[in-house]
Scaffold this motif. Structure first.
Motif, PDB file in Angstrom:
ATOM      1  N   ARG A   2      10.700   9.284 -17.717  1.00 15.31           N
ATOM      2  CA  ARG A   2      10.370   7.877 -17.334  1.00 15.31           C
ATOM      3  C   ARG A   2      11.621   7.291 -16.547  1.00 15.31           C
ATOM      4  N   THR A  15       7.156   5.866  -9.262  1.00 16.59           N
ATOM      5  CA  THR A  15       6.353   6.031 -10.303  1.00 16.59           C
ATOM      6  C   THR A  15       6.610   5.999 -11.605  1.00 16.59           C
ATOM      7  N   SER A  16       7.686   6.554 -11.808  1.00 19.54           N
ATOM      8  CA  SER A  16       8.122   6.763 -13.186  1.00 19.54           C
ATOM      9  C   SER A  16       8.781   5.410 -13.635  1.00 19.54           C
ATOM     10  N   ASP A  59       4.182   1.114 -15.496  1.00 19.56           N
ATOM     11  CA  ASP A  59       3.538   1.111 -16.973  1.00 19.56           C
ATOM     12  C   ASP A  59       1.946   1.554 -16.887  1.00 19.56           C
ATOM     13  N   PHE A 105       0.487  10.438 -12.081  1.00 22.69           N
ATOM     14  CA  PHE A 105       0.419   9.286 -13.345  1.00 22.69           C
ATOM     15  C   PHE A 105       0.450  10.084 -14.588  1.00 22.69           C
ATOM     16  N   ILE A 155       1.366   7.982 -17.981  1.00 19.66           N
ATOM     17  CA  ILE A 155       1.391   6.561 -17.535  1.00 19.66           C
ATOM     18  C   ILE A 155      -0.372   6.276 -17.590  1.00 19.66           C
ATOM     19  N   TYR A 198      -2.068   1.776 -25.715  1.00 19.89           N
ATOM     20  CA  TYR A 198      -1.104   2.580 -24.836  1.00 19.89           C
ATOM     21  C   TYR A 198      -0.863   3.935 -25.278  1.00 19.89           C
ATOM     22  N   SER A 248      -1.731   7.173 -23.256  1.00 18.46           N
ATOM     23  CA  SER A 248      -0.227   7.736 -22.652  1.00 18.46           C
ATOM     24  C   SER A 248      -0.387   9.496 -23.371  1.00 18.46           C
TER      25      SER A 248
END
Length: 360
Positions: free
Chosen positions: A175, A258-259, A262, A286, A291, A333, A337
């Motif tokens: 990330r 992209t990294s 969230d 993603f 993500i 999340y 993830s």
């Protein structure tokens, strides 16, 4: 495939087709001798292509408003290269419908693979024109199983086309990768907000109005849109003036942007089977970074995002649902993830490609 030599013929640029870059990287890693005939290239990708391929024939033919003349130039130039280098004796790999139709009937006498990234039900002339090439190809390849089965029915093919999913061939997964000073400056105002990213074409059929209205009323979220500026983007900026727009960034460097996100957004309207049975590169981009995603309510996204619990699919025109879903993603999340990462690792590109290449 005993003779590990392949000629890829592509009338535009590899940077516009991330799955083609993945395929070339796979071939290089597996010691294929790659000959690439290419229309043009953007950014710095040509350096990587020169290092991956045995020979790159960069013709520098750009698309033109006179489509007839453009295709004729492609046809004449590409056949000259094929004949001069005796490529007609090798396996030809064609990763686009346009290139196939531009090359014309002479192709039918060669040994070729037809690799299609779309369904073309929105372009009936393409669909009709491609049928004879599909029936005559050594293999037809699609980007998901839905599309493969639909094309089998439409074209009455004796077997279902093979499937290569649009997974990148890359080990970039950390990330918050480094960005240029220019990009850092663009993202500076939203560094403390939850960053939602949309990357792709910017046309009204992507139905982003609802999410823009929702984010415009929120203190917690920021919307990053990566793609070429269009009239539709101008309209979205009126709805949500805080949008951070990042113009085209050449792959694979776009993944650095992209990294930093969230949440990822994917949306396609119901105007074609190609849309509802979509095979977005972005699902893989993603999921590679873990993500979580919000998609709209179409089978292609429900069967990936919802089915693998790496996000949620909703009707983007219902703003109340958009707001609830954004907060639901934050609440779940960690799970979303983790599931996104699991999805990414569930497809073994090397193994799947090895199986397909053995059929040649």
């Amino acid at each position: 495939m005993e003779n590990k030599e392949i000629v890829i013929v592509h009338k535009t640029s590899v940077s516009d087709y991330p799955p083609l870059l993945a395929f070339i990287r796979y071939l290089n890693k597996n010691n294929y001798k790659i000959h690439l005939i290419l229309g043009f290239e953007k950014g710095n990708l040509i350096e990587e292509l020169n290092s991956l391929c045995y020979k790159v024939h960069l013709t520098d033919i750009k698309p033109s408003s006179n489509k007839f003349l453009y295709w004729l130039t492609i046809r004449n130039t590409f056949w000259k290269i094929i004949n001069k280098n005796q490529y007609q004796e090798k396996l030809i790999w064609i990763p686009s419908a346009d290139t196939t139709l531009a090359l014309g009937k002479k192709l039918l006498s060669l040994n070729y693979v037809l690799n299609l990234y779309e369904l073309f039900d929105y372009a009936p002339r393409y669909l009709k024109g491609l049928e004879k090439y599909a029936k005559n190809a050594k293999l037809v390849i699609c980007s998901n199983l839905d599309r493969a089965n639909i094309l089998r029915v439409w074209w009455k093919l004796p077997t279902t086309p093979e499937v290569i999913l649009n997974k990148p061939y890359s080990d970039i997964s950390e990330r918050n990768l480094p960005l240029t000073d220019e990009l850092l400056k663009l993202l500076e105002p939203v560094k403390d907000k939850k960053k939602i990213i949309y990357q792709g074409v910017l046309f009204p059929e992507r139905e982003l109005d609802g999410i823009c209205r929702c984010i415009n009323q929120s203190e917690d979220f920021a919307l990053i849109i990566m793609g070429k500026e269009t009239e539709y983007l101008k309209k979205l900026k009126i709805i949500c003036p805080s949008i951070i727009h990042i113009p085209f960034v050449a792959p694979p460097y776009h993944l650095h942007v992209t990294s930093h996100a969230d949440i990822g957004i994917l949306t396609y309207d119901h105007s074609s089977l190609n849309n509802i049975f979509c095979a977005p590169n972005k699902v893989w981009e993603f999921s590679n970074f873990g993500i979580p995603m919000i998609g709209n309510d179409i089978p292609g996204l429900i069967n990936t995002i919802d089915a693998n619990r790496m996000g949620e699919c909703i009707d983007f025109n219902r703003e109340d649902r958009v707001s609830k879903t954004l907060h639901s993603i934050l609440e779940n999340y960690t799970e979303y993830s983790r599931n996104a990462k699991l999805f990414y690792s569930s497809y073994n590109y090397d193994h799947e490609l090895d199986q397909i290449m053995q059929k040649l």
